[in-house]
Every structure is written in structure tokens, then in C-alpha cells.
Design an enzyme around this catalytic site. Structure first.
Site, PDB file in Angstrom:
ATOM      1  N   CYS A   1       8.042   5.914   2.485  1.00 46.12           N
ATOM      2  CA  CYS A   1       8.194   4.301   2.425  1.00 46.12           C
ATOM      3  C   CYS A   1       7.393   4.237   0.814  1.00 46.12           C
ATOM      4  CB  CYS A   1       6.998   3.677   3.206  1.00 46.12           C
ATOM      5  SG  CYS A   1       6.734   1.786   2.419  1.00 46.12           S
TER       6      CYS A   1
ATOM      7  N   ARG B   1       2.725   0.864  -2.069  1.00 47.24           N
ATOM      8  CA  ARG B   1       1.564   1.488  -2.630  1.00 47.24           C
ATOM      9  C   ARG B   1       0.589   2.070  -1.672  1.00 47.24           C
ATOM     10  NH1 ARG B   1      -3.407  -2.196  -5.158  1.00 47.24           N
ATOM     11  NH2 ARG B   1      -4.655  -0.636  -5.829  1.00 47.24           N
TER      12      ARG B   1
ATOM     13  N   CYS C   1       7.044  -2.258   8.523  1.00 47.73           N
ATOM     14  CA  CYS C   1       6.886  -2.610   7.291  1.00 47.73           C
ATOM     15  C   CYS C   1       8.138  -3.223   6.793  1.00 47.73           C
ATOM     16  CB  CYS C   1       6.945  -1.379   6.430  1.00 47.73           C
ATOM     17  SG  CYS C   1       7.085  -1.480   4.691  1.00 47.73           S
TER      18      CYS C   1
ATOM     19  N   CYS D   1       4.657   2.302   8.722  1.00 46.69           N
ATOM     20  CA  CYS D   1       5.762   2.716   7.680  1.00 46.69           C
ATOM     21  C   CYS D   1       6.166   3.999   8.061  1.00 46.69           C
ATOM     22  CB  CYS D   1       5.203   2.773   6.242  1.00 46.69           C
ATOM     23  SG  CYS D   1       4.474   1.166   5.711  1.00 46.69           S
TER      24      CYS D   1
ATOM     25  N   ARG E   1       2.887  -3.892  12.956  1.00 41.84           N
ATOM     26  CA  ARG E   1       4.082  -4.138  12.900  1.00 41.84           C
ATOM     27  C   ARG E   1       4.859  -3.463  12.019  1.00 41.84           C
ATOM     28  NH1 ARG E   1       0.679  -7.659  10.153  1.00 41.84           N
ATOM     29  NH2 ARG E   1       1.142  -7.984   7.744  1.00 41.84           N
TER      30      ARG E   1
ATOM     31  N   CYS F   1      10.237  -0.478   4.208  1.00 38.01           N
ATOM     32  CA  CYS F   1      11.179   0.674   4.436  1.00 38.01           C
ATOM     33  C   CYS F   1      11.820   0.764   5.959  1.00 38.01           C
ATOM     34  CB  CYS F   1      10.098   1.744   4.646  1.00 38.01           C
ATOM     35  SG  CYS F   1       8.703   1.801   5.831  1.00 38.01           S
TER      36      CYS F   1
END
Length: 350
Positions: free
Chosen positions: A39, A42, A66, A35, A64, A69
Site C-alpha cells: 500500500c 503514509r 483501505c 492494507c 475496514r 490499495c
């Protein structure tokens, strides 16, 4: 404390700091996702987090991007900044101020969201930015090759003389003819003195104190005043005005006594908002550029706040010396960092 928590980048993740977007990404081992710092997902446990300089580096490590975001593309803050920049170009290229609804439609936002983003990024409303831009064009036109004042008024985007003259005193601090002629026929009283910080110059227009300058060389301070108003009537050696200088010197030496003098404050709408916020910082206290940006409702305009502080010509009366960097360190000061330190030390001691 984990290694992640010791890394300064972790604080940017905790704060969801949009200013850190683009400088690194963070990946979470338990989800296999990476991220951007801002972002809204959580927060991950720090022991599961690793930092990577680029998205490509994170992907090479098996993570990979996000889906919330979108760290490979432009951040929301960057996209909004680009939209606001386009809106500024549209305003600058228009003969008259476009309607808010029309501007918002042109850039693909709702009017309310566009208004909020524009103010957050520029520190001004679209109407305020248009007024400041028009005032800048007017000053440039008046300072440029000779032509009529009326030509300069229309060239700056005012569609009538009457609308301009309603605002001319606030924009220029004098009549446009006097501004074009370097302050011709404007009376500016001044006096030079000495204080614990060196030489001091105080100047006053018909509207109030228009300059308080500090330096090592009194002649240099006077030359700077002459450069600002090359054709004004600079009146020195006025016994009555010497009392003004004495009051300013007294304020420099004992800042808690206050300075109750009328001020001739000339600047853009944004600068005046910053300067007003500075005047609300009590002697003996400080604020960061970021805090001032938040106080005036423009949290993303930290650099513009710093520029407004640098443009201040009223030393101590507008206390830009009370603004520090986020880490508490002293930054630049128009009249020298050592004077800034001395002023803060004096106020803290008092």
C-alpha cells in the site's frame, strides 16, 4: 524496539513489497483501516500496527479495507501479471507479431505503460518475447517428426525464408538442416582434463567455446556432449585444442587471471541478458538473483533469472556460481553446490 518491528513482516511493509501481497495484511489502530503490504499510504507508526493472515481476519477484528490499495481484491501487480499473460497468449496465437498499439488496446492499457509492464514482468519487450517464442517453436518443429526445413520455418511463424536465414545462426548456432540432424557435419572439438574441482570437459564449435562442464565422471561429461550434438563430428585428441583446456583449468585455479576466449553463447534474448550481467560480476564478488533482475531492467523476473542461471552450459566462463539467494545462502548449481562453494572460496581467497 516494538514487537511489530521485530516481526519480519514489518520489513515487507516498510519496503512496500508487492511480492508479499496476499500473504498477510496489516491494520492500523488509529485509522481503523487494514492494507496490503505494498500500500502506498503514509507509513503508520509501528506501535499502532497489527498483522492479520487474511482480510477476513482483519475485518473480524473490526478493521475496514483501505480504499487506496483495495486489499480484498487483486493487487495491481497481480492484475498487471494477468494482463501480460493475456498479451503473451495473443502474441503466441498470431501469425505475425501484432503492433504494440494494437496489443495495448486489446489489453486496455496505453502503449507506453503496457510496454513498461510487459518488460518488467517478462524481462523482454513484446517484440523480444515474440522472437524468443518463435525461436522455441522453430527448435520444436525441427526436433519433431520429419518434414522439410521450410515447413518448420513457416510453422514457427517466419513469413519468409530470407527473414529466417538472416537470424538462423544466432537462433540455432548452425544451419537448420544441421540442427535437425543433431548437428550433422558440424565440427565440435573437445578435450577432457582434471582440475581441483574434478573432471572438466571443454568443447568448441566454429563460433567459440560452446561447453565447459564439471563433474566426477569424465565419461558422463562426454555422454552429455554427445546427447546435445548426436550427429556432429566430435573431434577429440587434438593437440592444439588441449591448450584451450589448459587455459580454462588455469582460470578455474586462478580466476583473477581472466578467460579471454571466444564464446559460442546460445540462448534466448532474456538468457543472454542475464548471462551478460553475470559476466560483469568481478571475481571475489557476488550478487543476488534479485540484484541481477534489477540490473537487466526486469525486477519482477527473479525466478526467470534463476532459470537462466540453471540453463548456463559454460561453467566459470559465465559465472553463475557468483549468484546467491537474497539471504546470502548458496542455492542450486548445475555442477553441484559443493563446487559452487569451492569456486567462491577460491575467488575470495585470491
Amino acid at each position: 524496539m516494538t514487537q511489530t518491528e521485530r516481526d519480519p513482516r514489518w520489513q515487507s511493509v516498510i519496503a512496500r513489497d508487492a511480492d508479499a501481497d496476499g500473504s498477510f495484511v496489516y491494520a492500523v489502530r488509529t485509522t481503523g483501516v487494514y492494507c496490503r503490504p505494498s500500500c502506498p499510504s503514509r507509513r503508520a507508526r509501528p506501535e499502532n500496527v497489527s498483522f492479520h493472515a487474511t482480510p477476513a481476519e482483519a475485518e473480524a477484528a473490526g478493521f475496514r479495507p483501505c480504499r487506496r490499495c483495495h486489499p480484498r481484491g487483486q493487487s495491481a501487480a497481480q492484475a498487471n501479471a494477468a494482463i501480460v499473460a493475456e498479451a503473451c497468449r495473443l502474441i503466441a496465437g498470431s501469425e505475425e507479431m501484432p503492433r504494440l498499439d494494437d496489443l495495448a488496446q486489446r489489453v486496455g492499457m496505453s502503449p507506453s505503460h503496457f510496454h513498461r509492464q510487459f518488460r518488467a514482468i517478462t524481462g523482454l519487450t513484446p517484440k523480444g518475447w515474440a522472437s524468443a517464442h518463435r525461436a522455441g517453436r522453430l527448435r520444436s518443429a525441427l526436433e519433431g517428426p520429419k518434414g522439410s526445413v521450410t515447413d518448420a520455418i513457416y510453422e514457427a511463424g517466419f513469413n519468409s525464408n530470407s527473414r529466417f536465414y538472416e537470424q538462423s545462426d544466432r537462433i540455432l548456432g548452425m544451419t537448420p538442416s544441421a540442427y535437425r540432424q543433431g548437428g550433422k557435419d558440424a565440427d565440435i572439438r573437445f578435450a577432457l582434463g582434471q582440475c581441483s574441482l574434478g573432471a572438466i570437459l571443454v568443447a568448441e564449435s566454429a563460433r567459440g567455446i560452446c561447453a565447459i562442464a564439471l563433474g566426477d565422471d569424465p565419461e558422463e561429461l562426454l555422454r552429455d556432449l554427445q546427447d546435445r550434438f548426436p550427429r556432429a563430428n566430435l573431434i577429440g585428441a587434438d593437440a592444439a585444442f588441449e591448450e584451450r583446456v589448459a587455459r580454462v583449468v588455469g582460470f578455474v585455479e586462478a580466476p583473477r587471471i581472466g578467460l579471454d576466449l571466444p564464446l559460442d553463447i546460445r540462448g534466448t534474448a532474456f538468457q543472454q541478458r542475464v548471462w551478460q550481467a553475470l559476466r560483469q560480476i568481478p571475481a571475489g564478488q557476488t550478487a543476488s538473483y534479485t540484484e541481477i533482475a534489477r540490473r537487466i531492467g526486469a525486477p519482477k523476473s527473479v525466478r526467470a533469472v534463476a532459470q537462466a542461471c540453471a540453463s548456463n552450459r559454460l561453467a566459470v566462463a559465465i559465472p553463475c556460481h557468483r549468484v546467491l539467494r537474497n539471504d546470502g545462502a548458496l542455492s542450486g548449481y548445475r555442477w553441484g553446490v559443493e563446487r559452487k562453494r569451492a569456486l567462491l572460496d577460491k575467488e575470495a581467497a585470491a
